[in-house]
Write a protein that holds these residues in place. Structure first.
Motif, PDB file in Angstrom:
ATOM      1  N   THR B 178       0.831  -1.201   0.000  1.00 48.72           N
ATOM      2  CA  THR B 178       0.000   0.000   0.000  1.00 48.72           C
ATOM      3  C   THR B 178       0.865   1.251   0.000  1.00 48.72           C
ATOM      4  OG1 THR B 178      -1.600  -1.218   1.291  1.00 48.72           O
ATOM      5  CG2 THR B 178      -1.914   1.149   1.172  1.00 48.72           C
ATOM      6  N   PHE B 179       1.911   1.214   0.824  1.00 51.39           N
ATOM      7  CA  PHE B 179       2.811   2.359   0.909  1.00 51.39           C
ATOM      8  C   PHE B 179       3.440   2.656  -0.453  1.00 51.39           C
ATOM      9  CE2 PHE B 179       7.191   3.863   1.460  1.00 51.39           C
ATOM     10  CZ  PHE B 179       6.952   5.054   2.117  1.00 51.39           C
ATOM     11  N   GLU B 181       2.372   1.727  -3.379  1.00 52.58           N
ATOM     12  CA  GLU B 181       1.329   2.158  -4.319  1.00 52.58           C
ATOM     13  C   GLU B 181       1.011   3.633  -4.132  1.00 52.58           C
ATOM     14  OE1 GLU B 181      -1.524  -1.663  -5.261  1.00 52.58           O
ATOM     15  OE2 GLU B 181      -1.872  -0.535  -3.438  1.00 52.58           O
ATOM     16  N   LEU B 182       0.895   4.026  -2.860  1.00 56.23           N
ATOM     17  CA  LEU B 182       0.541   5.419  -2.597  1.00 56.23           C
ATOM     18  C   LEU B 182       1.633   6.369  -3.054  1.00 56.23           C
ATOM     19  CD1 LEU B 182      -1.185   5.215   0.872  1.00 56.23           C
ATOM     20  CD2 LEU B 182      -2.168   6.088  -1.228  1.00 56.23           C
ATOM     21  N   GLN B 183       2.877   5.924  -2.990  1.00 52.86           N
ATOM     22  CA  GLN B 183       3.953   6.780  -3.488  1.00 52.86           C
ATOM     23  C   GLN B 183       3.928   6.838  -5.007  1.00 52.86           C
ATOM     24  OE1 GLN B 183       5.607   8.523  -1.161  1.00 52.86           O
ATOM     25  NE2 GLN B 183       4.236   7.374   0.171  1.00 52.86           N
ATOM     26  N   ILE B 185       1.495   6.143  -7.142  1.00 51.01           N
ATOM     27  CA  ILE B 185       0.294   6.628  -7.823  1.00 51.01           C
ATOM     28  C   ILE B 185       0.371   8.142  -8.007  1.00 51.01           C
ATOM     29  CG2 ILE B 185      -1.261   7.156  -5.886  1.00 51.01           C
ATOM     30  CD1 ILE B 185      -3.364   5.463  -7.460  1.00 51.01           C
ATOM     31  N   LYS B 186       1.269   8.776  -7.264  1.00 48.99           N
ATOM     32  CA  LYS B 186       1.402  10.227  -7.400  1.00 48.99           C
ATOM     33  C   LYS B 186       2.257  10.601  -8.612  1.00 48.99           C
ATOM     34  CE  LYS B 186       1.760  10.860  -2.623  1.00 48.99           C
ATOM     35  NZ  LYS B 186       2.455  11.564  -1.580  1.00 48.99           N
ATOM     36  N   SER B 191       0.307   6.408 -12.620  1.00 53.09           N
ATOM     37  CA  SER B 191      -0.898   6.251 -11.803  1.00 53.09           C
ATOM     38  C   SER B 191      -1.867   5.232 -12.391  1.00 53.09           C
ATOM     39  CB  SER B 191      -1.578   7.600 -11.597  1.00 53.09           C
ATOM     40  OG  SER B 191      -1.956   8.129 -12.836  1.00 53.09           O
ATOM     41  N   VAL B 194      -0.476   1.778 -11.666  1.00 55.33           N
ATOM     42  CA  VAL B 194      -0.623   1.416 -10.257  1.00 55.33           C
ATOM     43  C   VAL B 194      -2.072   1.030  -9.969  1.00 55.33           C
ATOM     44  CG1 VAL B 194      -0.494   2.275  -7.892  1.00 55.33           C
ATOM     45  CG2 VAL B 194       1.317   2.794  -9.500  1.00 55.33           C
TER      46      VAL B 194
END
Lengths: 346, 536
Positions: B178-179, B181-183, B185-186, B191, B194
């Motif tokens: 998750t971590f 992905e969150l990085q 996707i930005k 994006s 991801v």
């Protein structure tokens, strides 16, 4: 560092990864909240460009902001709101949307369409009227595809039970798949911190990426009872696309109106095939369900909600979000000022 | 039989046997993982559907575990149909020795894969009497089971495997993914990719919203320290501590097939350090203790003169100084009795024992003597409501399931925990039955509840309540609006007779920290017993 052997390097790497890993074990939401801080326009939302920030029909957009109670759209040859009664759900949706000018008025070929039904919990089947009628959703999906939509995504973010199970138990999954639409399970990582430039109280929210990026949003609430909002209708239905819902409750009416300025429903289809008259929004008692066999369709979210409120015997001005919606110029609540077409299929 | 490599038939060389065994370890390890992920996914997606298959399939590994099944049968005084599978393991062990440990056990496989000891130059030696620990542990577990206690089952290798996967490894991986992905996707051009990746792995492998388990680091630390013990001796856990290994070892001592060093041995001693459990001993003559041998056949592979055989024979019980004997057995009984005595004097004492909220339908009086601490209920719980207790239920309830509503609520349309429980400690209820189980009762803290304490609008608990007639009612009252006038306000009140204690109100309560509405187990107990340990 010549004596740093490969083995040692790998060990250091493993050690640093495991510490990252352990920190993951300890923190739950921290990672999520930290990475998307408010007041920051994320690259994704920046990429969307200005044309997407205000969605909606360009012909109705300027007048929506101009006056508090705009009169009916001068350019429109179509009724403002259509009510279809006494048919089977799909017939009623088709009749209502066709009278509004057909789905082609809202969906252009190649559009990505998001359909937002109300699938609030996984507890009961559609008969209990806590979730939108599957055939109403499927009809909208079919019509959007017939109008040339590239993809139709159907999604909600249930508060009770998992989305997968809610999609299935509500019966919506089966009908949408048959109709050719795609059920999307909303994933945590895709709620993007987004500013709400026109918001009065809520200035930003984490909103679901697919909804932000959609060309067309079709909002299909079910008409049902809710203790705080009194009724859960189209504007309230939009709560399903944001992440922090408890936050909304403190000033529900204003915040729902704020949200509606950012997330424009191009078309609202209110499912009043079955209405939940009490113990909403979860329901569970067939005695609370009233079969009304009615579909209300309108591009004006406030008008659709106001008309439906009348079906419950509730004055629209008594619903905080309708009142605030009118103040924000989101639509018309005064039904006498609207060009309403009623169709009886019975 | 085939293991002896009968002349005249197809002869499999020792090195081939070792390879076959390694493949078997990999296969069973993968099966264990697949069952874990598959059960999680199946119950997550279909928590309200009884397929009749997934429930049975998921439980096969634990039902094959004789330690768990025998202890459970003794403690609960009830033999379950599924436990019959454990007899299969016992028969297999009687014929082939501790093949479970060397060929199948996922814990043993991991310990074999992490040979920390070979990384170190100076190797400490572990005294031989340590081997007795596993037998003493086994006896303590069985004697405690007679006293209806199953606390020490948290030392069973399979329950360790399930718990560690559920509470730390799998959610930990989820967090890392998750971590990342969150990085990523930005990053604009990533994006979409991801997002696509995310929909591939969720809900197939991870849930749509990250799972959370309390004390994940504690469970992970326990697991890591077991592996770290390998630094002292290879398979330290299997050699010295594992109570299941102890049980199978006792049976293995008289197994029909066993390692034998036949005449012609050159006494070169190559097999001694090769043996992962140190079962081969040199006391004037080189021989193998079948109770310690895990049938890994590494010795035969290392033998230069090919004298290590695995013949079919009736072997007599070979006594070792570390074996269980009268004194150790008595010590175990004493330890069990004394330990239980201390457990019974809980923190709060006799008046009101600790009252954790148990999963739906649990009979509080017999729960602790039925639960095997495997954590499968926690694995399948789609909302993470079921967490593993640390001290919530007293020391005795270590690593038993408890519901922590602030983390997750009991989903009104889910019955997964009862379906998956391999020992029916959580009864297998239909959805209709489960929906009327009283898990607890909600209580509103009027000093903290927004409408009660601060005259603020909030009806979240009422909104969320899944009971058809709503177990929370809203009272309409006139309150000062702060500007000299009054306003009408809705205040929540619990309808006790309707409340089932699912905890969604506590879970969703917007008050920060502890919720202003909380679930408590009723003082008189629920409909299934009185929430006291009680004498059996």
């Amino acid at each position: 560092m010549t004596d740093l052997s490969r083995k040692n390097f790998l060990r250091f790497l493993a050690a640093s990864f495991s510490s990252l890993y352990l920190s993951g074990c300890i923190n739950q939401e921290k990672l999520l909240s930290k990475s998307l801080s408010p007041n920051k326009i994320t690259p994704t939302s920046f990429l969307l460009g200005p044309q997407n920030i205000v969605e909606g029909d360009p012909t109705t957009e300027p007048e929506e902001f101009s006056t508090q109670e705009p009169s009916s759209t001068p350019t429109s040859i179509y009724p403002d709101l259509v009510v279809a009664r006494q048919g089977d759900p799909e017939e009623m949706v088709r009749a209502a949307v066709d009278s509004l000018g057909g789905m082609g008025r809202f969906v252009k070929p190649g559009d990505v369409v998001v359909v937002k039904p109300n699938i609030c919990a996984s507890y009961h089947s559609y008969e209990y009227a806590a979730t939108t009628n599957p055939w109403v959703v499927a009809a909208a999906v079919k019509m959007a595809l017939e109008s040339g939509a590239k993809q139709v995504k159907v999604m909600d973010f249930p508060f009770g039970g998992t989305a997968e199970q809610a999609y299935r138990n509500s019966g919506i999954q089966a009908e949408v798949s048959k109709a050719g639409g795609k059920m999307v399970v909303m994933s945590n990582i895709k709620f993007i911190e987004t500013t709400i430039p026109d918001g009065k109280d809520m200035k930003s929210a984490r909103i679901y990426d697919d909804v932000l990026r959609a060309d067309v949003l079709i909002n299909i609430p079910i008409a049902k009872h809710h203790e705080l909002a009194r009724l859960t209708l189209a504007m309230k239905n939009l709560m399903g696309v944001i992440y922090n819902r408890p936050y909304m409750h403190a000033n529900l009416g204003q915040r729902l109106a704020d949200l509606s300025t950012r997330i424009r429903s191009n078309l609202v289809i209110v499912d009043a095939v079955r209405m939940l008259m009490a113990h909403g929004p979860t329901g569970g008692n067939l005695a609370d369900v009233k079969k009304a066999d009615t579909i209300i369709a309108s591009p004006d979210i406030v008008a659709a909600d106001s008309y439906t409120a009348n079906l419950f015997g509730v004055q629209p001005e008594n619903l905080s979000y309708i009142k605030k919606g009118v103040q924000m110029g989101l639509g018309v609540k005064n039904l006498s000022k609207l060009n309403i077409k009623e169709i009886n299929l019975g | 039989m085939a293991k002896g490599g009968n002349p005249g038939k197809i002869v499999i060389s020792p090195s081939q046997w070792v390879k076959i065994r390694k493949i078997s370890q990999i296969i069973f390890f993968i099966i264990f993982l697949v069952i874990f992920f598959w059960s999680r996914r199946e119950f997550y997606l279909n928590p309200s559907i009884e397929s009749g298959f997934k429930e049975k399939f998921v439980n096969i590994p634990l039902q094959l575990d004789p330690l768990v099944m025998i202890a459970q049968a003794i403690a609960s005084r009830k033999i379950l149909q599924g436990s019959i599978l454990a007899v299969f393991t016992l028969i297999l062990t009687f014929i082939l020795g501790r093949v479970w440990c060397g060929w199948f056990c996922p814990m043993g496989t991991i310990l074999e894969w992490v040979p920390i000891r070979s990384w170190k130059k100076n190797q400490p030696s572990v005294p031989e009497w340590f081997r007795g620990i596993k037998y003493v542990l086994l006896m303590v577990i069985l004697f405690s089971a007679i006293f209806t206690n199953l606390t020490l089952l948290f030392l069973d290798p399979l329950t360790i495997g399930y718990r560690t996967l559920t509470t730390s490894i799998w959610p930990g991986l989820d967090k890392v993914v998750t971590f990342l992905e969150l990085q990523l996707i930005k990053v604009p051009f990533l994006s979409a990719a991801v997002g696509g990746f995310d929909s591939l792995i969720r809900p197939a492998i991870f849930p749509a919203h990250p799972a959370f388990y309390r004390f994940g680091i504690l469970f992970f630390g326990f697991f890591v320290s077991l592996i770290a013990l390998n630094a002292l001796a290879p398979r330290f856990w299997c050699r010295y501590v594992c109570p299941l290994g102890g049980m199978l070892g006792l049976l293995g001592k008289v197994s029909l097939v066993g390692c034998e060093i036949t005449s012609g041995c050159s006494t070169c001693g190559k097999c001694l350090p090769a043996c992962p459990t140190g079962a081969i001993k040199d006391q004037g003559q080189i021989y193998c203790d079948p109770g310690e041998c895990i049938m890994c056949m590494v010795c035969a592979d290392n033998c230069p003169v090919d004298t290590v055989k695995f013949p079919f024979k009736i072997s007599k019980f070979l006594h070792q100084p570390y074996d269980i004997e009268r004194r150790k057995a008595l010590l175990s009984v004493g330890a069990a009795a004394v330990g239980l005595g201390f457990l019974e004097t809980n923190f709060i004492g006799q008046v009101q024992p600790p009252t954790p909220i148990r999963p739906p339908g649990v009979d509080y009086d017999r729960f602790l003597s039925a639960c095997i601490r495997c954590g499968e209920c926690s694995t399948v719980c789609p909302t993470n409501a079921i967490q593993m207790a640390v001290l919530d239920g007293g020391v005795e309830g270590f690593w038993t399931p408890v519901i922590v509503p602030r983390i997750g609520y009991c989903d009104y349309s889910c019955q997964a925990c009862g379906q998956v429980c391999p020992v029916e400690a959580i009864p297998p209820l239909s959805l209709e039955e489960k929906r009327v189980q009283i898990i607890g009762k909600a209580h509103i803290d009027r000093d903290r509840c927004l409408p009660w304490a601060e005259n603020q609008e909030c009806i979240v608990c009422e909104e969320m309540c899944p009971v058809p007639d709503k177990a929370i009612e809203l009272e309409l009252v006139e309150v000062p609006d702060g500007e000299g006038g009054t306003k009408s306000l809705q205040r929540p009140v619990v309808v006790r007779k309707l409340c089932i204690g699912c905890g969604i109100c506590e879970n969703k309560c917007p008050v920060s920290g502890q919720a202003a509405i909380q679930i408590w187990v009723p003082s008189g107990g629920n409909q299934n017993g009185h929430n006291r340990r009680g004498g059996q």
